[in-house]
Design a protein around this motif. Sequence first.
Motif, PDB file in Angstrom:
ATOM      1  N   TRP A 225      39.113 -19.697 -20.472  1.00 52.55           N
ATOM      2  CA  TRP A 225      39.300 -18.256 -20.176  1.00 52.55           C
ATOM      3  C   TRP A 225      39.516 -17.533 -21.215  1.00 52.55           C
ATOM      4  O   TRP A 225      39.217 -16.386 -21.232  1.00 52.55           O
ATOM      5  N   ALA A 228      35.782 -16.606 -22.285  1.00 49.46           N
ATOM      6  CA  ALA A 228      35.268 -15.625 -21.195  1.00 49.46           C
ATOM      7  C   ALA A 228      35.863 -14.472 -21.645  1.00 49.46           C
ATOM      8  O   ALA A 228      34.868 -13.191 -21.537  1.00 49.46           O
ATOM      9  N   VAL A 229      37.062 -14.188 -21.881  1.00 45.67           N
ATOM     10  CA  VAL A 229      37.688 -12.786 -22.158  1.00 45.67           C
ATOM     11  C   VAL A 229      36.816 -12.329 -23.612  1.00 45.67           C
ATOM     12  O   VAL A 229      36.495 -10.979 -23.517  1.00 45.67           O
ATOM     13  N   VAL A 231      33.998 -12.973 -24.566  1.00 48.69           N
ATOM     14  CA  VAL A 231      32.569 -12.700 -24.673  1.00 48.69           C
ATOM     15  C   VAL A 231      32.771 -11.455 -23.676  1.00 48.69           C
ATOM     16  O   VAL A 231      31.746 -10.610 -24.089  1.00 48.69           O
ATOM     17  N   CYS A 232      33.376 -11.182 -22.721  1.00 42.86           N
ATOM     18  CA  CYS A 232      33.226 -10.090 -21.909  1.00 42.86           C
ATOM     19  C   CYS A 232      33.561  -8.687 -22.916  1.00 42.86           C
ATOM     20  O   CYS A 232      32.970  -7.654 -22.710  1.00 42.86           O
ATOM     21  N   CYS A 233      34.664  -8.929 -23.553  1.00 41.69           N
ATOM     22  CA  CYS A 233      35.195  -7.931 -24.475  1.00 41.69           C
ATOM     23  C   CYS A 233      34.026  -7.486 -25.626  1.00 41.69           C
ATOM     24  O   CYS A 233      33.632  -6.465 -25.824  1.00 41.69           O
ATOM     25  N   MET A 235      30.712  -8.030 -24.766  1.00 38.44           N
ATOM     26  CA  MET A 235      29.743  -7.212 -24.281  1.00 38.44           C
ATOM     27  C   MET A 235      30.017  -5.783 -24.158  1.00 38.44           C
ATOM     28  O   MET A 235      29.137  -5.041 -24.195  1.00 38.44           O
ATOM     29  N   VAL A 236      31.199  -5.650 -23.764  1.00 39.27           N
ATOM     30  CA  VAL A 236      31.542  -4.166 -23.414  1.00 39.27           C
ATOM     31  C   VAL A 236      31.467  -3.441 -24.805  1.00 39.27           C
ATOM     32  O   VAL A 236      30.965  -2.288 -24.740  1.00 39.27           O
TER      33      VAL A 236
END
Length: 292
Positions: A225, A228-229, A231-233, A235-236
């Motif tokens: 988890w 994933a956080v 990676v998402c950050c 990408m943002v």
Amino acid sequence: MAVITSTVTSLLLVVLAAGRQVPPLRESFLVLASTLLSEFDYDHEELRCWLLDDANTTNYFTCQNVELVFVDAPRQVTVDQPFTVEYGLRFEEGVETFLEWMTDNSWLPGNVSSAEEFCSSECGDPEEADKDNCCIYHVNIHSCHAQSVSELGEVCGPWVFPLGDSVIHTTHMSTSINEEWFTEVELKMVGTTYVIAHLRIGELQIAAGWQIEVLPPVREGMPIWLIAVIVCCGMVVVCVLILSSALYYQYHTFWNESRREDEKMKEAARLLPFGSTAPVDRKSPGRGLLDG
């Protein structure tokens, strides 16, 4: 000579136990005990038998027709991680032969038949069990870290008292003779540790050892988890950078074009004669009607 040495050794171990409350006294006797006991060749994984009230490194003897074996025990564990040790008794020529040896030496009362009946009976509360009402009235696991073994003269036996995290005794059980035992153990110190399986039956006690290497804790990988956080950050952040770059490019392009137009107008005004105005197209839709 052996009796004198045994007596002195036992006395030293008793004084060591009392000396734990007085550190200077304990340290002094540790040095003396180490000097005396280190002369004996003591293999911690060898099976040994002692009489109940007379156990030390010098007065053990060979067990007959019986083995205390580790059925399932690891050679490597991680510090502070519980693991289970399975151990039990094995009889070379049957349990009757072992009980005959016990009764012949008066370590169990009665004869073979009565001893067999006694040792096949269930026992009650371990805290209330003793040699008179239970066959195996004490069975458990002891462990000694190599550091404490070195302090005690290269010895780890069932007579060694618990000592913090370096010498540990598990809670004892009381059972019949035909059982195997499972004990949960948790070692608290990194390094070589000797695990001792220990039981008492009648006037006899038996112990066998097992060497375990205790490893430092394994560093766990990053949780999924959290990955994933991250990676998402990421990408943002990339999207924001791309959008910001596009907006900056458009703004910069518009600003440069506006600046060039201003410079052209200033240059055209500078080239006109002083007092003149810019040429005006005098043709208009209404001029043709007047001239006609």
